[in-house]
Every structure is written in C-alpha cells, then in structure tokens.
Design an enzyme around this catalytic site. Structure first.
Site, PDB file in Angstrom:
ATOM      1  N   THR A   1      -7.262  -2.356   7.814  1.00 30.89           N
ATOM      2  CA  THR A   1      -7.675  -1.236   6.975  1.00 30.89           C
ATOM      3  C   THR A   1      -9.054  -1.569   6.393  1.00 30.89           C
ATOM      4  O   THR A   1      -9.665  -2.577   6.723  1.00 30.89           O
ATOM      5  CB  THR A   1      -6.648  -1.024   5.845  1.00 30.89           C
ATOM      6  OG1 THR A   1      -6.461  -2.279   5.177  1.00 30.89           O
ATOM      7  CG2 THR A   1      -5.317  -0.566   6.402  1.00 30.89           C
TER       8      THR A   1
ATOM      9  N   ASP B   1       0.951 -12.547   6.917  1.00 28.57           N
ATOM     10  CA  ASP B   1      -0.428 -12.395   6.475  1.00 28.57           C
ATOM     11  C   ASP B   1      -1.373 -12.891   7.570  1.00 28.57           C
ATOM     12  O   ASP B   1      -1.367 -14.080   7.918  1.00 28.57           O
ATOM     13  CB  ASP B   1      -0.614 -13.222   5.190  1.00 28.57           C
ATOM     14  CG  ASP B   1      -2.005 -13.066   4.594  1.00 28.57           C
ATOM     15  OD1 ASP B   1      -2.937 -12.674   5.322  1.00 28.57           O
ATOM     16  OD2 ASP B   1      -2.158 -13.343   3.394  1.00 28.57           O
ATOM     17  N   GLY B   2      -2.164 -11.990   8.101  1.00 32.20           N
ATOM     18  CA  GLY B   2      -3.077 -12.346   9.188  1.00 32.20           C
ATOM     19  C   GLY B   2      -4.067 -13.429   8.793  1.00 32.20           C
ATOM     20  O   GLY B   2      -4.419 -14.295   9.602  1.00 32.20           O
TER      21      GLY B   2
ATOM     22  N   PRO C   1      -4.972  -4.683   0.903  1.00 28.91           N
ATOM     23  CA  PRO C   1      -4.502  -5.905   1.564  1.00 28.91           C
ATOM     24  C   PRO C   1      -5.510  -6.513   2.527  1.00 28.91           C
ATOM     25  O   PRO C   1      -5.366  -7.678   2.899  1.00 28.91           O
ATOM     26  CB  PRO C   1      -3.224  -5.447   2.291  1.00 28.91           C
ATOM     27  CG  PRO C   1      -3.308  -3.962   2.369  1.00 28.91           C
ATOM     28  CD  PRO C   1      -4.110  -3.524   1.184  1.00 28.91           C
TER      29      PRO C   1
ATOM     30  N   ASP D   1       0.543  -0.157  13.932  1.00 26.00           N
ATOM     31  CA  ASP D   1       0.925   1.062  14.655  1.00 26.00           C
ATOM     32  C   ASP D   1       1.144   0.795  16.135  1.00 26.00           C
ATOM     33  O   ASP D   1       1.717   1.635  16.838  1.00 26.00           O
ATOM     34  CB  ASP D   1      -0.112   2.172  14.440  1.00 26.00           C
ATOM     35  CG  ASP D   1      -1.503   1.761  14.865  1.00 26.00           C
ATOM     36  OD1 ASP D   1      -1.669   1.274  15.991  1.00 26.00           O
ATOM     37  OD2 ASP D   1      -2.449   1.961  14.075  1.00 26.00           O
TER      38      ASP D   1
ATOM     39  N   HIS E   1      -8.165   2.654  19.828  1.00 28.37           N
ATOM     40  CA  HIS E   1      -7.353   1.611  20.458  1.00 28.37           C
ATOM     41  C   HIS E   1      -7.950   1.131  21.777  1.00 28.37           C
ATOM     42  O   HIS E   1      -7.964  -0.064  22.062  1.00 28.37           O
ATOM     43  CB  HIS E   1      -5.915   2.117  20.625  1.00 28.37           C
ATOM     44  CG  HIS E   1      -5.268   2.384  19.299  1.00 28.37           C
ATOM     45  ND1 HIS E   1      -4.546   3.519  19.029  1.00 28.37           N
ATOM     46  CD2 HIS E   1      -5.280   1.674  18.141  1.00 28.37           C
ATOM     47  CE1 HIS E   1      -4.122   3.471  17.774  1.00 28.37           C
ATOM     48  NE2 HIS E   1      -4.554   2.375  17.221  1.00 28.37           N
TER      49      HIS E   1
ATOM     50  N   GLU F   1       1.102  -8.386  11.493  1.00 30.28           N
ATOM     51  CA  GLU F   1       0.914  -7.254  10.581  1.00 30.28           C
ATOM     52  C   GLU F   1       1.540  -7.611   9.241  1.00 30.28           C
ATOM     53  O   GLU F   1       2.707  -8.022   9.192  1.00 30.28           O
ATOM     54  CB  GLU F   1       1.571  -6.006  11.186  1.00 30.28           C
ATOM     55  CG  GLU F   1       1.831  -4.851  10.231  1.00 30.28           C
ATOM     56  CD  GLU F   1       0.578  -4.220   9.644  1.00 30.28           C
ATOM     57  OE1 GLU F   1      -0.287  -3.785  10.437  1.00 30.28           O
ATOM     58  OE2 GLU F   1       0.464  -4.175   8.399  1.00 30.28           O
TER      59      GLU F   1
ATOM     60  N   GLN G   1       0.837  -1.189   0.000  1.00 24.28           N
ATOM     61  CA  GLN G   1       0.000   0.000   0.000  1.00 24.28           C
ATOM     62  C   GLN G   1       0.878   1.247   0.000  1.00 24.28           C
ATOM     63  O   GLN G   1       2.077   1.193   0.217  1.00 24.28           O
ATOM     64  CB  GLN G   1      -0.903   0.002   1.242  1.00 24.28           C
ATOM     65  CG  GLN G   1      -0.135  -0.203   2.553  1.00 24.28           C
ATOM     66  CD  GLN G   1      -0.953  -0.840   3.661  1.00 24.28           C
ATOM     67  OE1 GLN G   1      -2.175  -0.846   3.621  1.00 24.28           O
ATOM     68  NE2 GLN G   1      -0.273  -1.382   4.663  1.00 24.28           N
TER      69      GLN G   1
ATOM     70  N   ASP H   1      -7.672  -5.418  13.617  1.00 19.17           N
ATOM     71  CA  ASP H   1      -7.437  -3.977  13.456  1.00 19.17           C
ATOM     72  C   ASP H   1      -6.932  -3.769  12.027  1.00 19.17           C
ATOM     73  O   ASP H   1      -5.745  -3.580  11.790  1.00 19.17           O
ATOM     74  CB  ASP H   1      -6.408  -3.523  14.492  1.00 19.17           C
ATOM     75  CG  ASP H   1      -6.036  -2.061  14.333  1.00 19.17           C
ATOM     76  OD1 ASP H   1      -6.679  -1.356  13.533  1.00 19.17           O
ATOM     77  OD2 ASP H   1      -5.090  -1.624  15.015  1.00 19.17           O
TER      78      ASP H   1
END
Lengths: 276, 276
Positions: free
Chosen positions: A157, A137-138, A162, A86, A62, A106, A31, A155
């Site tokens: 996007t 890859d989650g 992705p 993050d 969060h 992540e 990305q 959590d």
C-alpha cells in the site's frame, strides 16, 4: 444518484465511483478494509479508503509488476511477493514455468481472506501448490532472508499505515541481502503528478544499493493520475538488455515484449525525477 | 468541504476537484463554458461540464498533439489546427521554426476569448504574427481546402455537441484532400477504457484513407482513465521512421524524441483495437 465511493487522492482532487453494494467492511488489526461492488470497475478492494484493486483494471498492475522483472531475470526460480494479499501478482508469477516456488508474505490475513471470497479471478491461484502464503510482516521476512530469492516484488500500500517501513533505505538494503547474487526487485512507487518527491527519494536510495536502477510506468485508471511508477533494482541483469529469445508467449492484456522496453521510456518530467 | 466540480466521465465513474472560484460561466452559441480556478490543477476550462484543459497538466496533450506529427513531417510549413481555441497546440506548433503559417479554426469564439483572459500561459501565442485565427466551422474549412496543409491537428471536444462531425469518415476524407501530397494529420480519439468502439471505428476509417495509420497514447490525468489516444494518418511519412537527426532540442515537459517512438508501443488491449 444512490451510493458513491469517493477517494480523495490528494487534498483537492479525487475519483468517485457508483457502488452497487458493500460486501464487507471491517477494521482489521492493520487497516480499514472494504470490499464493494462498483458499477464501472466490478468488485473493488479498498484499504484505508484507497482503491487497491478492481476486477476491471487489475491486470495492468499485476502484469507489469510481475513480468518486467521475471523476463529480465534469465531463469527465475524463487520469487517473493511482499504484500499483494489479493493474489494478482502471484497469478502472473505462476505464468512463468521456471518459477518453482513463489512466497507471498502479506501482513494482513483479512486481505487474503476477502480477496479469495470476492475477487476469485484475482486470488484464485493463492492455493496453487507452487505458492507458499505466509501471514507475516514483510519487513521482518526480508530481514531474516539471505540470498534466498531470484526476484522480489513489493506490492505494498502507500507509505502510510502498515507499509511505511517498505519505503525506507534500510528496507532496500535488506532486499539486496535477501536476493541472490544476480537478483532483481521491483516496488510500486506511486505516481509522478502528486508524489514526485517520493519517487525521487526512492530512486536515489535504490540507486545507491543496486548497480542497475530503472523506473518504468503503466496506466492504471483507478490509481491517482492514471500513471503509475515502478522502481526496479537489479544486481546484474538490465531490463533493457533482455534478448528477444527470452520472451515467450503469455496470456496478457497489457504487457507485451515491446511494451517491456517502451515502459522504461519516461515522459520528460518523470525522467527528471531520476536525475540528481 | 466547500465547492467541488464533479465530472461524470462515464455513467458510473468520475473525477472531482476542489474549486476555489468560478471566473466565468456562460452558455455560448455552441456549448456550456465554465472557467474555474481549482486547487489542484490551477485554472481549468470546462466545456459541457467536461474538463478541456488545466494549467497543471495541459502540456501533455498539447505537446503530444503537436510534436509527433511535426517531427514526422520533414519540413512542415503550413499547419492547420481544427478546434484548439485554448491555443495550447498553437503554442507548441510555433516551436517549430519551419512553420511559416499556423491557421486555427475554432468554431466557438468564446473559447478563444476566455482562454486568452484566464489561461494566458496556454493561449499567449494566439496573437503571434505566424498565427491566423479564424472563428469558423472546422468541418467547412476542411471541405473548402485543397492541398493546402502539411500537417493538420484535430483538437476537438468529444463526439457529442459541436464536434460530432469531426469523427466521421467524410471528415477524414476531407482532411486527406486538404493535405498536401505528403501531408499528415492527427486527431485526439479519446480513451481505450471507456471508448474502445470509437477508437476502433476511427482507426478503421482512417486506415481506409491513409496508407500510414498509427495510434499513440499519452497520460493525461484529468481526462477519463488517464490514458489518451491519438490517431495519426499520413500519406507517406512514417512516424516510426523519423531519423535521429530530424529531432532538435525542444523546451518540453512530456515529449522527448525517445518518447516519440515509445508512445506508439501500445498496451495489448489497446493494440487489439487497431486490428480487424
């Protein structure tokens, strides 16, 4: 006026923020990543030109992703965060002393790298010994896990780029398998003003798999519409039946034990998305 | 991209919306008035370049201003709306059959005129026989009223321009005098992200005059931060002690009897504004 960032949150509406400077911009393997300093929100992480987090309002997202499921579970020890590079969810997770191990999966290592550099108040706990960070890859991690976690937080996007696999029925089935027998998961599920179809579909998919399925909301001013939803799926434990003695004092700016319950009380047009 | 309206909600942050056409623009005796058609929000009323109301999200504000105090009062008969020339609060007030007379005191007749013309779904009840519309100064009307109203709603613009007097301690004292012995009032009091000092000050002022003072919130996507606050002052009746049997079925899109209570449960950083 100088430099302003504008995010088109829909085709016809958006937010705009004054940018003091751009720290970093890069097309990663997954990305577009921009780290900027804004005048209103402090440092801000953008992925594919969408606001992911800002220093000023990050606490809402969060805290609400982490504490709602963690207080719903009576004794969470093993926690998985999918996405969340993050580090903000991890920071909140670690406030629960019962958590022995928090795994962060992540997909984009660059998110972790630049969050550590420019968002230290958010990412500062990623090096905590109770945390295991995996750049992977989650979706695959979930597929390979079985009865491994008490709580899973997604959590991600938006369901473009992705994260597109993370909004499918197959993913929620995988989460059910990856959770222990009394496990709980929560996923961010966008906003009800512009993405009502998505919320309705996710809720329906999750409710077919998890006996306890609930939607809750929080106000995130830099996200579209300012009203964000989270879909919680649980095998046994009901977030509305948490006993008062389960709560302990937490250093938070948004979440409270009262708000834990109130966040599930939905505006009528949002409640309607959870009905057939 | 064509024509876009941008509102700077702070010096360094704002929203932007695609405008299909401008119906009307005028400098009235009190403020700049623009009525535009937006692609995202339908018709939109702007005063002094700030979004006042839109066809798509107006229901949140109008329902939450009206129904919270009207259900808190056991039998509201006489209601005053200060400002609110678009007619949205009046439309919601009339859903309460107990209300015999609703007086609207709007300082700017042009707001009423153009709302009737371009926002008929909002302003359509301003000609209802239970409504008395006065084009006059709300501050003066309050000063001249004594034990006249059961419920007063202050649907004002921001504390700049014509509404500046409506955020003063003297005004709240006047409201107390204008209310009957068990009267209730509510005022819109902006957002906690950018206007925390205002909220703190109004809450303090109101709490010195009204035995029951409470803050509640609602999500309004076209208002700054998406999180709006309302300050309620009551001489006797507590909005958190409304009995279940007081509620009746209402045609709403945001308000529910459950949300009536939940809207008073504040995020911690907002709750803190109500403490010394």
């Amino acid at each position: 006026m100088g430099l302003w960032f504008t995010e088109k949150q829909t085709e016809n509406f958006g937010i705009t923020a004054k940018v003091n400077r751009t720290y970093h911009t890069e097309q990663t393997d997954f990305q577009k990543l921009d780290m900027v300093e804004t005048a209103e929100w402090g440092n801000m992480l953008l992925l594919d030109d969408m606001v992911m987090t800002t220093e000023k309002d990050e606490f809402v997202y969060h805290e609400m992703v982490a504490h709602v499921p963690l207080f719903t579970h009576p004794n969470p020890k093993h926690v998985l965060v999918v996405g969340g590079g993050d580090g903000g969810v991890i920071r909140e997770v670690l406030k629960h002393k019962s958590v022995e191990k928090a795994v962060l999966v992540e997909i984009d290592g660059k998110v972790i790298e630049y969050s550590k550099k420019y968002l230290p108040s958010i990412a500062g706990e990623l090096d905590n010994p109770r945390v295991e960070v995996r750049v992977a890859d989650g979706f695959m991690h979930i597929a390979e896990s079985e009865k491994a976690y008490d709580v899973i937080m997604v959590d991600s996007t938006e369901p473009v780029g992705p994260a597109v696999n993370l909004f499918t029925r197959g993913f929620y089935s995988g989460i059910a398998k990856a959770l222990k027998d009394d496990g709980i998961f929560v996923a961010q599920t966008d906003n009800p003003w512009f993405k009502s179809d998505l919320i309705r579909q996710v809720y329906k998919d999750v409710a077919e798999i998890f006996p306890v399925t609930k939607l809750y909301t929080a106000n995130i001013p830099t996200y579209p519409s300012g009203l964000w939803t989270f879909t919680l799926g649980s095998k046994i434990h009901d977030p509305l039946k948490v006993k008062e003695e389960r709560f302990f004092e937490l250093d938070t700016k948004y979440y409270t034990s009262s708000l834990h319950f109130a966040s599930f009380v939905l505006p009528k047009f949002v409640e309607d998305l959870t009905k057939k």
